[in-house]
Design a protein around this motif. Structure first.
Motif, short mmCIF file in Angstrom:
data_model
loop_
_atom_site.label_atom_id
_atom_site.label_comp_id
_atom_site.label_asym_id
_atom_site.label_seq_id
_atom_site.Cartn_x
_atom_site.Cartn_y
_atom_site.Cartn_z
N GLU A 59 45.93 39.45 27.69
CA GLU A 59 45.05 38.30 27.52
C GLU A 59 43.75 38.75 26.63
O GLU A 59 42.80 37.87 26.44
CB GLU A 59 44.63 37.73 28.86
N GLN A 363 40.43 26.22 33.17
CA GLN A 363 40.10 27.32 33.91
C GLN A 363 39.17 28.35 33.53
O GLN A 363 39.32 28.66 32.30
CB GLN A 363 41.36 27.88 34.68
N SER A 365 36.84 31.55 33.54
CA SER A 365 36.70 32.95 34.17
C SER A 365 35.58 33.37 33.66
O SER A 365 35.40 34.18 32.44
CB SER A 365 37.85 33.83 33.70
N GLN A 424 36.21 33.07 29.64
CA GLN A 424 37.81 33.27 29.23
C GLN A 424 38.23 31.68 29.69
O GLN A 424 38.41 31.28 31.08
CB GLN A 424 38.37 33.95 29.85
N LYS A 426 41.18 29.10 30.11
CA LYS A 426 42.58 28.88 30.08
C LYS A 426 43.16 27.39 30.14
O LYS A 426 42.57 26.70 31.20
CB LYS A 426 43.24 29.69 31.09
N TYR A 427 43.96 26.93 29.08
CA TYR A 427 44.40 25.71 29.27
C TYR A 427 45.84 25.66 28.99
O TYR A 427 46.33 26.22 27.76
CB TYR A 427 43.94 24.78 28.25
N ARG A 429 49.03 27.53 28.08
CA ARG A 429 49.34 28.95 27.82
C ARG A 429 48.14 29.56 26.68
O ARG A 429 48.52 30.59 26.46
CB ARG A 429 50.63 28.78 27.22
N VAL A 431 44.50 30.84 25.76
CA VAL A 431 43.28 31.56 26.34
C VAL A 431 42.17 31.67 25.18
O VAL A 431 42.72 32.20 24.24
CB VAL A 431 43.53 33.04 26.94
N THR A 433 38.37 33.22 24.36
CA THR A 433 37.81 33.99 24.98
C THR A 433 36.30 34.00 24.11
O THR A 433 36.30 34.22 22.92
CB THR A 433 38.00 35.61 24.94
N TYR A 467 47.59 33.07 22.86
CA TYR A 467 48.62 32.11 23.24
C TYR A 467 49.77 32.91 24.03
O TYR A 467 50.12 33.75 23.28
CB TYR A 467 49.37 31.47 22.26
#
Length: 703
Positions: A59, A363, A365, A424, A426-427, A429, A431, A433, A467
């Motif tokens: 990732e 999501q 992070s 980070q 995430k949706y 697949r 990511v 940053t 991805y």
């Protein structure tokens, strides 16, 4: 191989075969009771160096290479320079087998060393402290600009060493090594619980060795205690410390003439073992120590606070008589005397809060942190002439040696404060940053009659997207920036701006997702374009001053794969292409010149196989090949009229070992054909031989 070494290896092998054994639970397959899983963590999965979080390597939208402790042990790497032999994008041993430092090049630039995520107390001239590799669990290399998380850094990247940590389960190892050049080492690490909620580890090493250079003798003592305390159910405080003492006698650290090393000398070939210094005078002493901690508090709501802090000191004192010129007869060598002292003290602390939150289907992070570094360094050197010596028949002790008086060289303090934020997102697949950081740096120079302070502020950032497919394939693209403060001012009296780095990188990562659990693989492929701006170059209107119009550009391709299959077959393979050049300069001849110490091509592969059943059960063997294309030893300039390129080199390595329960005996050989080659030639009398054949036997008892 001498008879003494052969007898020692035979004794070690006999001892290991006769030793008792036991079977380790949790093997990935049914194996004989006398065989254990020998490298369960050979292939890296995650590292904090790329994001300062526990995000998986796949990732991270930037190239990261991790050399695990299993790789270090299997291939018998002694230092960091050796540990990157089979890693893409980074080259070591630029000055041959130096016994003091780890000389590395990452994407055309010299990287700065970090220890447990905090910058090491490096000097003004050397970007590492030569700490011993045995005390660490892994080596991580972050390639490309990294200022967004770490502040001041060169654009090529950085490398981090992660210390061995305490564990609740009792365990450890005791190890002895013996090899050619009278290499002797005893080391060990022991860990376990002292009481409920308190864990400890002690790691130590003692090494006594000679060198491929005549009359050189080195000793090292290393001790690293660690203590972890559960302050509460959600809070852990881990204390980490180390002390290392180095003593090297007789070393010149190289400095041999091009004629006879890289090019033919009419008189003859220069012996690889020749010592052109004064064995009874040359000396190097170094003491370094640190004390710090890592505090982790888990809030239990997908949030965690981490703080790392460390006080470090580094002291070195050396005096060296070395070759500085070659006479017209091609054998009379003029020499110089160079004593040097350096003292560094540093306090560094990094505090960060991680949290996971959701906004609809996305999501986050999140990472928010602040770090601070207070660095003080003072150095002094002397310079004088020494008596001449014969290149082919050196005779030592001719005349009285007078050590030149020391003159202060640097006396400076650097204070850096950085605030950074990372998200980070995430949706499904995807990511994304996003990272940003603001740094404030104050550099105070005490070397002048009146102390002067320069303040430099800089914002750096990184944007990257990945991805993550179900198959384990993850294409990514990123853009990142970096900066480094520059001491000095221009003709207008204005302080220099920091140099800046910027990089585009695109690639694909693969983590073997979906393959059987006993097949571990991590592979990467990357292309990048890296540029450094604001490089200091002479002012064309007044040669007594400089301007910041210089530029360097690096374009490259990196391929790397690490795999371990059924705990039998392991492969380390890599290829590096780096076109590293000066693209702007006011120095005649520099534009288009290659950056020194950076080969255009590096290719390497090591294959190891372990027999798990049958008559050969417990035996393992492996072989590797390393190729380096030539690389320039310096940039052309007023004091470098000729640039010498080292020749291409192809080197072969091998390992033969036997694992029986808790015991392992191994015989590792590097540069098996004993190829004679130069690691680097910086000038007419600035050549450094690469590592000659090295064979080391190791006996390890794990418990």
């Amino acid at each position: 191989m001498n008879s003494r070494f052969a007898r020692t290896a035979l004794i070690l092998l006999t001892t290991a075969i006769a030793a008792p054994s036991w079977a380790q639970a949790g093997d990935v397959e049914s194996v004989p009771d006398s065989v254990v899983v020998i490298a369960p963590d050979f292939v890296p999965v995650t590292t904090s160096v790329g994001t300062k979080t526990s995000a998986p390597l796949i990732e991270v939208p930037q190239s990261v290479s991790v050399v695990t402790r299993d790789q270090i042990d299997l291939l018998n790497f002694i230092d960091v320079q050796q540990a990157v032999r089979y890693t893409a994008g980074i080259t070591g041993e630029n000055y041959g087998p130096d016994l003091r430092y780890d000389f590395l090049t990452v994407r055309g630039f010299i990287p700065v060393q970090y220890i447990d995520g905090l910058q090491a107390p490096v000097s003004a001239s050397i970007s590492n402290v030569g700490i011993d590799l045995y005390g660490f669990q892994s080596l991580e290399v972050l390639k490309g600009p990294a200022s967004v998380l770490y502040g001041t850094n060169p654009p090529g990247g950085l490398y981090n060493l992660t210390s061995r940590r305490p564990d609740a389960a009792f365990g450890g190892e005791l190890q002895v090594k013996y090899g050619n050049d009278d290499f002797k080492q005893a080391a060990g690490t022991v860990t376990g619980a002292l009481t409920d909620g308190v864990r400890a580890r002690v790691t130590g090493l003692y090494r006594d060795r000679d060198s491929q250079t005549d009359f050189v003798h080195a000793k090292r003592a290393y001790l690293a205690p660690a203590l972890a305390v559960d302050i509460g159910p959600d809070t852990v405080l881990t204390g980490l410390g180390h002390y290392q003492h180095d003593r090297i006698d007789g070393d010149t650290n190289g400095f041999l003439p091009v004629l006879g090393v890289l090019r033919d000398n009419p008189v003859g070939e220069v012996p690889r073992s020749v010592n052109l210094g004064e064995p009874d005078y040359n000396s190097y002493r170094r003491n370094q120590f640190s004390a710090g901690y890592e505090l982790v508090h888990d809030f239990g709501t997908d949030a965690r606070f981490t703080q790392n802090a460390r006080w470090s000191e580094y002291h070195e004192d050396q005096r060296t008589i070395y070759a500085s010129g070659l006479g017209a007869d091609n054998r009379t060598v003029t020499r110089s005397n160079f004593p040097y002292q350096d003292d560094v003290a540093q306090f560094a602390v990094d505090s960060r809060l991680e949290a996971t939150r959701w906004t609809g289907p996305v999501q986050h992070s999140l990472l928010v942190g602040v770090d601070y570094r207070n660095y003080r360094e003072a150095s002094a050197f002397g310079f004088g002439a020494a008596s001449s010596i014969d290149l082919f028949e050196p005779v030592y002790g001719q005349g009285t040696i007078v050590t030149p008086a020391l003159t202060p060289s640097t006396d400076q303090r650097l204070r850096q404060t950085g605030v950074y934020v990372q998200d980070q997102l995430k949706y499904n697949r995807f990511v994304l940053t996003l990272s940003g950081r603001q740094d404030w740096t104050w550099t105070t120079n005490y070397a002048g009659a009146v102390p002067s302070t320069a303040k430099q502020d800089k914002f750096s950032y990184r944007v990257g997207g990945s991805y993550i497919a179900d198959s384990g394939v993850a294409p990514y693209v990123s853009y990142a920036t970096s900066f480094q403060p520059v001491v000095g001012q221009g003709l207008d009296g204005r302080a220099f701006d920091p140099t800046s780095g910027k990089q585009w990188e695109a690639g694909v990562k693969y983590d073997a997702c979906g393959l059987p659990s006993d097949v571990k693989l991590f592979a990467t492929a990357a292309v990048y374009r890296l540029r450094q701006d604001n490089v200091v170059t002479p002012d064309p209107t007044n040669i007594l001053f400089n301007v910041q119009t210089g530029q360097a550009t690096v374009k490259g391709v990196e391929l790397e794969a690490v795999t371990r299959i059924r705990d039998r077959l392991s492969i380390n393979a890599s290829y590096t292409y780096a076109d590293a050049k000066v693209t702007r300069s006011n120095v005649a001849g520099q534009v288009g010149a290659g950056l020194f110490g950076q080969p255009k091509h590096k290719a390497s592969a090591f294959v190891d196989y372990s027999f798990r059943d049958g008559a050969l059960s417990g035996f393992g063997l492996g072989g590797g090949v390393r190729y380096l294309s030539n690389s320039p030893g310096a940039l052309p300039g007023p004091f470098v009229t000729t640039v010498y390129n080292t020749g291409r080199s192809t080197l072969f390595d091998a390992v033969l070992r036997y694992d029986l329960g808790d015991w392992r005996v191994a015989l590792n050989g590097t540069n098996l054909l004993d190829k004679r080659y130069a690691g680097r030639c910086t000038g007419d009398v600035g050549c450094f031989f690469g590592q000659s054949r090295q064979v080391i036997a190791t006996l390890t008892r794990r418990f």
